[in-house]
Design a protein around this motif. Sequence first.
Motif, PDB file in Angstrom:
ATOM      1  N   GLU A   1      48.673  40.315  23.438  1.00  0.00           N
ATOM      2  CA  GLU A   1      47.223  40.438  23.252  1.00  0.00           C
ATOM      3  C   GLU A   1      46.874  41.699  22.451  1.00  0.00           C
ATOM      4  N   TYR A   2      47.560  42.791  22.793  1.00  0.00           N
ATOM      5  CA  TYR A   2      47.297  44.046  22.083  1.00  0.00           C
ATOM      6  C   TYR A   2      47.651  43.921  20.609  1.00  0.00           C
ATOM      7  N   MET A   3      48.806  43.367  20.309  1.00  0.00           N
ATOM      8  CA  MET A   3      49.245  43.223  18.921  1.00  0.00           C
ATOM      9  C   MET A   3      48.309  42.298  18.138  1.00  0.00           C
ATOM     10  N   ASP A   4      47.832  41.260  18.754  1.00  0.00           N
ATOM     11  CA  ASP A   4      46.912  40.353  18.078  1.00  0.00           C
ATOM     12  C   ASP A   4      45.587  41.025  17.774  1.00  0.00           C
ATOM     13  N   ASP A   5      45.267  42.045  18.524  1.00  0.00           N
ATOM     14  CA  ASP A   5      43.988  42.732  18.352  1.00  0.00           C
ATOM     15  C   ASP A   5      44.091  43.933  17.401  1.00  0.00           C
ATOM     16  N   TRP A   6      45.164  44.730  17.526  1.00  0.00           N
ATOM     17  CA  TRP A   6      45.235  46.013  16.840  1.00  0.00           C
ATOM     18  C   TRP A   6      46.321  46.128  15.775  1.00  0.00           C
ATOM     19  N   TYR A   7      47.294  45.226  15.782  1.00  0.00           N
ATOM     20  CA  TYR A   7      48.413  45.349  14.848  1.00  0.00           C
ATOM     21  C   TYR A   7      47.939  45.100  13.420  1.00  0.00           C
ATOM     22  N   PHE A   8      48.367  45.955  12.500  1.00  0.00           N
ATOM     23  CA  PHE A   8      47.898  45.878  11.114  1.00  0.00           C
ATOM     24  C   PHE A   8      48.212  44.527  10.484  1.00  0.00           C
ATOM     25  N   TRP A   9      49.392  43.976  10.789  1.00  0.00           N
ATOM     26  CA  TRP A   9      49.829  42.712  10.192  1.00  0.00           C
ATOM     27  C   TRP A   9      49.699  41.536  11.165  1.00  0.00           C
ATOM     28  N   TYR A  10      48.712  41.564  12.044  1.00  0.00           N
ATOM     29  CA  TYR A  10      48.614  40.541  13.092  1.00  0.00           C
ATOM     30  C   TYR A  10      48.534  39.127  12.516  1.00  0.00           C
ATOM     31  N   LYS A  11      47.926  38.978  11.332  1.00  0.00           N
ATOM     32  CA  LYS A  11      47.745  37.644  10.751  1.00  0.00           C
ATOM     33  C   LYS A  11      49.065  37.001  10.319  1.00  0.00           C
ATOM     34  N   VAL A  12      50.018  37.810   9.935  1.00  0.00           N
ATOM     35  CA  VAL A  12      51.250  37.262   9.349  1.00  0.00           C
ATOM     36  C   VAL A  12      52.495  37.611  10.156  1.00  0.00           C
ATOM     37  N   SER A  13      52.323  38.164  11.333  1.00  0.00           N
ATOM     38  CA  SER A  13      53.476  38.517  12.156  1.00  0.00           C
ATOM     39  C   SER A  13      53.772  37.406  13.152  1.00  0.00           C
ATOM     40  N   PRO A  14      55.004  37.327  13.649  1.00  0.00           N
ATOM     41  CA  PRO A  14      55.345  36.297  14.633  1.00  0.00           C
ATOM     42  C   PRO A  14      54.576  36.501  15.938  1.00  0.00           C
ATOM     43  N   SER A  15      54.411  35.430  16.679  1.00  0.00           N
ATOM     44  CA  SER A  15      53.789  35.514  18.001  1.00  0.00           C
ATOM     45  C   SER A  15      54.499  34.546  18.938  1.00  0.00           C
ATOM     46  N   PRO A  16      55.776  34.800  19.224  1.00  0.00           N
ATOM     47  CA  PRO A  16      56.558  33.871  20.034  1.00  0.00           C
ATOM     48  C   PRO A  16      56.128  33.879  21.499  1.00  0.00           C
ATOM     49  N   ASN A  17      56.530  32.858  22.211  1.00  0.00           N
ATOM     50  CA  ASN A  17      56.277  32.775  23.646  1.00  0.00           C
ATOM     51  C   ASN A  17      57.070  33.873  24.345  1.00  0.00           C
TER      52      ASN A  17
END
Length: 457
Positions: free
Chosen positions: A52-68
């Motif tokens: 949740e934090y990475m999806d909100d604040w990470y600079f590359w959230y749009k293009v980074s992996p989001s595995p289970n």
Amino acid sequence: MSLNPRVKKTWLGRWPGRAAALAAAALVAACGGGDGGPLTCSASDEKIWLREYMDDWYFWYKVSPSPNPDGYLSVDSYFNALLYQGGLADFPKADEWSYMVSQEAFDRTYGDGRTLGYGVMVAGLEVAGHPDWPLYIRYIEPGSPAALAGLQRGDRIMAVNGKSASQIISDNNYADLSPADTGDMVTIDIRNADGDSRVQLTATIYDLEPVPNSRVFSTPDGRKMGYVQVKDMIDQALSPFDTVFGQFKAAGVQDVIIDLRYNGGGLISVANKISSFPNGAATSGNVFASLLYNDKRSGHNESFRFQSYANATGLSRVYVLTGPRTCSASEQVINGLRPYVTVVTIGDSTCGKPVGFLPQADGCGAVVNAVNFETVNSQNQGRYFDGFDATCAVAEDFSQPQGSATDPLIIAAEDLADGFACPTLAVAAKSKLLGLRKPADRPQWVEAGERRGMIGK
């Protein structure tokens, strides 16, 4: 999801657990649950919070992996799986900078100005891939166990805990020089002009000395120069740096050399203030650097401006000594100054880290340093992932005291100040003492024993 409300400072730095770490930092207080961290400190809750934090604040959230998160046993392995893998034209490199660190270690350096270690820093980066080359000590931290034992720059490492220097270089493994706890011990076999010896060091926590070296001297043609080394971009650097520039101003220096060759970064606010001294009149009040966040957090975009100090000089040119460990906030000094003054870099290319962090405590004893922003100067210049090339490429000589009259980088600065050309780089010196290579061609690791600096805590 919101950032810990006690975040106060941004920084750029590097950490030994990852190959590089640009960081924008704050001394954050731990808090559990809610927006400040996971609901509990179980691995499952921490991994959910991280996503949740990475999806909100990470600079590359749009293009980074989001595995289970269920597929990852540890929080650290899941954090690594969330990082940007590279490939964008504007950001070609994978994220090799983001990292997690203990709250205790982070606060020790950025709060207390102290570190845990032996104090031995070696020239491992320079000899990577060449186990037949000698491994030298390049820096000993003042006040450290190594300093108290009499180890010096230029001493040759023959073995560490019985492992030969050639084996250490072959393995790219310097972990024995980086203790985990106070009381840890390391045995180092040394060779120098006095012969061979064996030294046993015990790890302690000691005070950092972020401005360990300065002097005023004259060039062969009589120009007065001021030299100052800045090792760590921490708050404790500011008072001694101001004092040194007061001495420069009183002496009427005509040129200033700032030695950042071993400075891997730290607080942006410190880099900002240090950069305000060479030419206060030209820079005061102008933009030093701007931080640009992702589209979700663009409201946090901010600019740092040059400050006004009584001890600032009025020089239109500054010499900066650089190398592969000149990273992050140190590179920002170069980038921030270059729209206003002539910045002459001497040594090797810098490491190439134009992004940074806002560290976030997870409430479970760790601080998350995920890339949150990119940094640009007043002319919107940034994205220097290849680093800054040296204006004058000069090989280090580890047998010479850093910043001394016999230091090749100082000699080059004197020659340039006197109007001569950059000295020719000797092939022998280049092959044995410094591999002048672009960041992309350097090994993607940092020898253990380096902390803060490239090494941001």
